[in-house]
Design an enzyme around this catalytic site. Structure first.
Site, short mmCIF file in Angstrom:
data_model
loop_
_atom_site.label_atom_id
_atom_site.label_comp_id
_atom_site.label_asym_id
_atom_site.label_seq_id
_atom_site.Cartn_x
_atom_site.Cartn_y
_atom_site.Cartn_z
N ASN A 163 0.54 5.60 -9.16
CA ASN A 163 -0.92 5.58 -9.28
C ASN A 163 -1.45 6.82 -8.57
OD1 ASN A 163 -3.65 5.09 -9.21
ND2 ASN A 163 -3.52 3.27 -7.90
N LYS A 223 -4.43 7.80 -8.43
CA LYS A 223 -5.81 7.61 -7.95
C LYS A 223 -6.64 8.85 -8.33
CE LYS A 223 -3.90 4.55 -4.51
NZ LYS A 223 -4.00 3.90 -3.22
N HIS A 241 -7.28 -3.10 -9.08
CA HIS A 241 -6.81 -2.49 -7.84
C HIS A 241 -7.80 -2.80 -6.72
CE1 HIS A 241 -5.57 0.48 -4.92
NE2 HIS A 241 -4.44 0.61 -5.58
N GLU A 297 -8.95 -1.04 -4.49
CA GLU A 297 -9.98 -0.03 -4.30
C GLU A 297 -11.14 -0.24 -5.27
OE1 GLU A 297 -7.36 3.36 -4.52
OE2 GLU A 297 -6.49 2.78 -2.59
N GLU A 303 -0.24 -5.91 -3.86
CA GLU A 303 -0.56 -4.79 -2.98
C GLU A 303 -1.43 -5.29 -1.83
OE1 GLU A 303 -0.22 -0.77 -5.18
OE2 GLU A 303 -2.24 -1.51 -5.47
N GLY A 352 -1.91 3.03 1.77
CA GLY A 352 -2.25 4.31 2.38
C GLY A 352 -2.21 4.32 3.89
N SER A 391 2.25 1.68 0.63
CA SER A 391 3.08 2.52 1.51
C SER A 391 4.56 2.48 1.13
CB SER A 391 2.88 2.13 2.98
OG SER A 391 1.54 2.38 3.38
P1 13P Z 1 0.08 4.06 -1.23
O1 13P Z 1 1.47 4.08 -1.83
O2 13P Z 1 -0.48 5.44 -1.05
O3 13P Z 1 0.01 3.21 -0.03
O4 13P Z 1 -0.87 3.38 -2.34
C1 13P Z 1 -0.49 2.18 -2.92
C2 13P Z 1 -1.41 1.89 -4.04
O5 13P Z 1 -2.58 1.62 -3.85
C3 13P Z 1 -0.86 1.97 -5.41
O6 13P Z 1 -1.74 1.43 -6.35
#
Ligand code: 13P
Length: 250
Positions: free
Chosen positions: A11, A13, A95, A97, A165, A171, A210
């Site tokens: 992803n 983002k 997601h 976010e 997740e 992150g 992560s």
């Molecule tokens: P990270 O791997 O940067 O922690 O992000 C995970 C994520 O949100 C994948 O959709």
């Protein structure tokens, strides 16, 4: 029923302009192993170019979100049909976010999942608890509640994927213990079986949050972990491919 083929999806983002396509090309060139599915979900602006450049390889391409409607007066949004036309085979939905930043409810995610099916896309539906919810002992209740609310009944028998997740692991460099990941993935599988019967055994359940080359192999080896949804470490082909190298083969 045979276990689902593992899926390792990146992803990106809101990262990546045209220069980043070099990473996708490198991943596509290495994507020869039939035992693991690989996918990248770039920003919508790169979807069409990426899908053209990796056409004919084993690298699949996906969107990061879609609107529930096929078209209309929804400024700034992109429909599932538009993603499919741009070459997407998959779409990430729900997601954290988007749940946290844009107020997406379980019902909104379910409507988007229906839209994805309508457009022939495989939805990757994300769930996960916050730090506070885990500390209050509510992680399993929150995650299974999100599964029940975000997965429409029409997913039964269709190709779809779930991604666990934990919000606090995204992150941050933090990950749950291997026992905690296993516990949540088993609870998700039990919920899928309850909702969809035998068909609930088919979807891969990804872990995300992560995932790095250094921890991928031990996470991917866990029971009911059917792959990974990778954020930051998917932006560089070397990191992403090191994660893929740690995946057990189906
Ligand atoms: P990270 O791997 O940067 O922690 O992000 C995970 C994520 O949100 C994948 O959709």
């Amino acid at each position: 029923m045979t276990p689902p083929t593992p899926l390792i999806a990146g992803n990106w983002k809101m990262n990546g302009t045209g220069q980043a396509l070099v990473e996708a090309r490198a991943i596509a060139a290495a994507a020869t192993d039939a035992g693991v599915r690989l996918a990248l979900c770039p920003p919508a602006t790169l979807l069409e170019r990426m899908s053209r450049e990796v056409a004919g390889t084993k690298l699949e391409v996906g969107g990061q979100d879609c609107h529930a409607e096929a078209s209309g007066a929804f400024t700034g949004d992109v429909s599932a049909e538009m993603l499919a036309e741009a070459g997407a085979q998959l779409v990430i939905l729900g997601h954290s976010e988007r749940r946290a930043g844009y107020g997406e409810t379980d019902a909104a995610v379910a409507a988007k999942a229906s839209a994805a099916l309508r457009a022939g896309l495989e939805p990757i539906i994300c769930v996960g608890e916050t730090r506070a919810e885990r500390e209050e002992g509510r992680a399993l209740a929150v995650v299974t509640g999100q599964i029940r609310g975000s997965l429409p009944a029409e997913l039964a028998g269709k190709a779809f994927t779930v991604a666990y997740e934990p919000v606090w692991a995204i992150g941050t460099g933090l990950t749950p213990t291997l026992e905690d990941i296993t516990e949540v993935h088993h609870a998700i599988r039990a919920t899928l079986m309850d909702m969809f019967g035998e068909a609930g055994a088919a979807p891969a359940i990804l872990y995300g949050g992560s995932v790095k080359p250094g921890n991928a192999a031990e996470i991917l080896a866990l029971p009911e972990v059917g792959g990974a949804l990778v954020g930051g470490a998917s932006l560089k082909a070397a990191d992403f491919l090191a994660i893929v190298a740690g995946a057990p083969k189906a």
